[in-house]
Design an enzyme around this catalytic site. Structure first.
Site, PDB file in Angstrom:
ATOM      1  N   ARG A  26       0.072  44.393  31.853  1.00  8.52           N
ATOM      2  CA  ARG A  26      -0.268  45.641  32.536  1.00  8.52           C
ATOM      3  C   ARG A  26      -1.769  45.746  32.801  1.00  8.52           C
ATOM      4  NH1 ARG A  26       4.419  45.866  30.043  1.00  8.52           N
ATOM      5  NH2 ARG A  26       5.979  47.457  30.551  1.00  8.52           N
ATOM      6  N   SER A 161      13.189  49.411  31.538  1.00 11.47           N
ATOM      7  CA  SER A 161      11.972  50.170  31.845  1.00 11.47           C
ATOM      8  C   SER A 161      11.017  49.381  32.715  1.00 11.47           C
ATOM      9  CB  SER A 161      11.274  50.567  30.547  1.00 11.47           C
ATOM     10  OG  SER A 161      10.849  49.410  29.842  1.00 11.47           O
ATOM     11  N   GLN A 162      11.200  48.063  32.820  1.00  9.35           N
ATOM     12  CA  GLN A 162      10.290  47.245  33.632  1.00  9.35           C
ATOM     13  C   GLN A 162      10.327  47.650  35.101  1.00  9.35           C
ATOM     14  OE1 GLN A 162      11.644  43.313  32.652  1.00  9.35           O
ATOM     15  NE2 GLN A 162      10.460  43.211  30.750  1.00  9.35           N
ATOM     16  N   ASP A 287      13.923  43.607  21.190  1.00 12.08           N
ATOM     17  CA  ASP A 287      13.260  42.354  20.807  1.00 12.08           C
ATOM     18  C   ASP A 287      13.182  42.178  19.291  1.00 12.08           C
ATOM     19  OD1 ASP A 287      12.925  41.513  23.385  1.00 12.08           O
ATOM     20  OD2 ASP A 287      10.846  42.149  23.564  1.00 12.08           O
ATOM     21  N   LYS A 383       5.955  30.868  24.659  1.00 15.78           N
ATOM     22  CA  LYS A 383       6.218  31.963  25.602  1.00 15.78           C
ATOM     23  C   LYS A 383       5.476  33.228  25.223  1.00 15.78           C
ATOM     24  CE  LYS A 383       9.940  34.640  27.728  1.00 15.78           C
ATOM     25  NZ  LYS A 383       9.497  34.459  29.120  1.00 15.78           N
TER      26      LYS A 383
END
Length: 403
Positions: A26, A161-162, A287, A383
């Site tokens: 972000r 929410s992305q 997650d 990642k």
């Protein structure tokens, strides 16, 4: 690559939490879209953050990396031709990038790898159909084009929410005022608040609460303001070390903001609920699931709800954990409202597999540390947490990496 753990003795020490890749995405995108020079410190070197940096470069924006600082000469996208960018397996980058391209009026070909092509995009596909935008899949490519205009928008909040974060970033770029309301239920609201915090850091104030009665109001107040910012520590990765503490070790975790908007800041709270025999609700913090499932297996079992979205991650995390925990005699039994994990009954029989998923790798590393064992696919940690192995060395944990 495999990671091999002898059985762990008492672990004591302190580590610094890695940077939050969710906030790094972000802040880096805001820096790219703010006219002028911005610095983002401690963004980390995870594969997903590299994908976002490469997308910014594809926009034609200058990026300089110097140690832990990233300097970006932002201000929109000077190029007007079609761009190509490899999204690899970063779902966050993809879902933030699509509406940004629409807001900038840029055409783009976005490459999708691995399971990224299976991640749902229906919220954007519906929006494109209603607003005359283009979003078409051709094999492993996603073609994006069209122009987003100021206006009143409504999105389904129940998928991810992305999508909402992407639209908030995009609408902040438009020359006129826009509103955004969300159809409930809204999942993972903490990540929306992280996006709002990033926008505020770059001088964008967003009014409203995203409801039909009080939609988010933004745009039309001029560009984002450049500045210097530091990425906060990552609660998602820190949960591995919190789990060590729950198993009786003593790890002091530095660099976490107690006032963070990260949904995964609830990690310790959810572990306490698990250890107290309560049903753990993962809604808003999926997650954390793999590590909590592993902890449940090591402490006699547990019950979980809010697990549905775990099927659509870098692996099918419920299926992956069920397959791997069976190697220690634990079972993952999925039910209509959630799942149950039973306790492990013996040391691992066979080598664990990370299924190419960084969260599965950390969860199984916890189990392998406890019993002694080996996890294949150790490279998947890049990642999100490439510093993971160095953090274990700081704690003097005995392990080795092998081809």
């Amino acid at each position: 690559m495999k990671v091999i753990f002898p059985r762990a003795s008492k672990i004591r020490g302190r580590i610094t939490a890695p940077p939050s890749k969710s906030m790094a995405h972000r802040l880096l995108l805001c820096a790219a879209l703010a006219p002028g020079r911005s610095t983002v410190a401690r963004a980390g070197a995870s594969d997903d953050v590299k994908v976002t940096l490469n997308f910014i470069r594809a926009l034609g924006i200058s990026v300089e990396e110097e140690g832990e600082k990233i300097r970006i000469q932002g201000g929109g996208a000077p190029g007007k031709g079609r761009l190509s960018a490899d999204m690899r397996e970063s779902g966050t980058t993809l879902r933030l990038a699509i509406p940004i391209l629409w807001a900038l009026g840029r055409e783009g070909s976005l490459s999708l790898r691995g399971r990224l092509g299976l991640r749902p995009l229906g919220v954007y596909e519906d929006l494109a159909a209603r607003r005359g935008l283009q979003l078409e899949r051709t094999g492993s490519l996603l073609e994006v084009s069209g122009q987003l205009f100021p206006g009143d928008y409504q999105l389904d909040g129940s998928v991810s929410s992305q999508f909402i974060s992407g639209m908030l970033l995009a609408l902040s770029l438009l020359p006129g005022r826009s509103s955004l309301s969300l159809r409930p239920p809204v999942v993972s609201e903490g990540y929306i608040h992280m996006t709002l915090a990033a926008l505020r850091a770059f001088g964008v104030e967003v009014a409203g609460r995203g409801t039909a009665e009080a939609p988010y109001l933004l745009g039309g107040r001029g560009p984002l303001h450049p500045g210097d910012h530091t990425v906060e520590g990552d609660h998602s990765s820190a949960v591995f070390f919190e789990a060590l503490n729950a198993l009786g070790h003593e790890v002091h975790i530095l660099g976490l903001d107690k006032d963070s908007h990260q949904p995964d800041r609830r990690g310790r709270e959810l572990m306490e609920a698990l250890m107290s025999g309560e049903t753990v609700d993962l809604d808003g913090a999926p997650d954390l699931g793999p590590v909590l499932f592993a902890l449940a297996a090591l402490t006699g079992g547990g019950e979980f709800t809010g697990t549905q979205r775990l099927h659509q991650k870098e692996s099918d995390r419920i299926r992956s954990m069920a397959e791997e925990l069976e190697k220690v005699g634990a079972k993952v039994v999925e039910e209509s409202e959630g799942l149950t994990v039973t306790g492990a009954s013996h040391p691992p029989r066979g080598i664990f597999s990370s299924h190419g998923d960084h969260r599965i790798l950390m969860a199984l590393s916890l189990v392998a540390l406890h019993f002694g064992g080996t996890v294949a696919g150790a490279e998947s940690i890049k990642k999100s947490f490439p510093e993971f192995w160095e953090a274990l060395r700081q704690l003097k944990i005995d392990f080795s990496l092998a081809p």
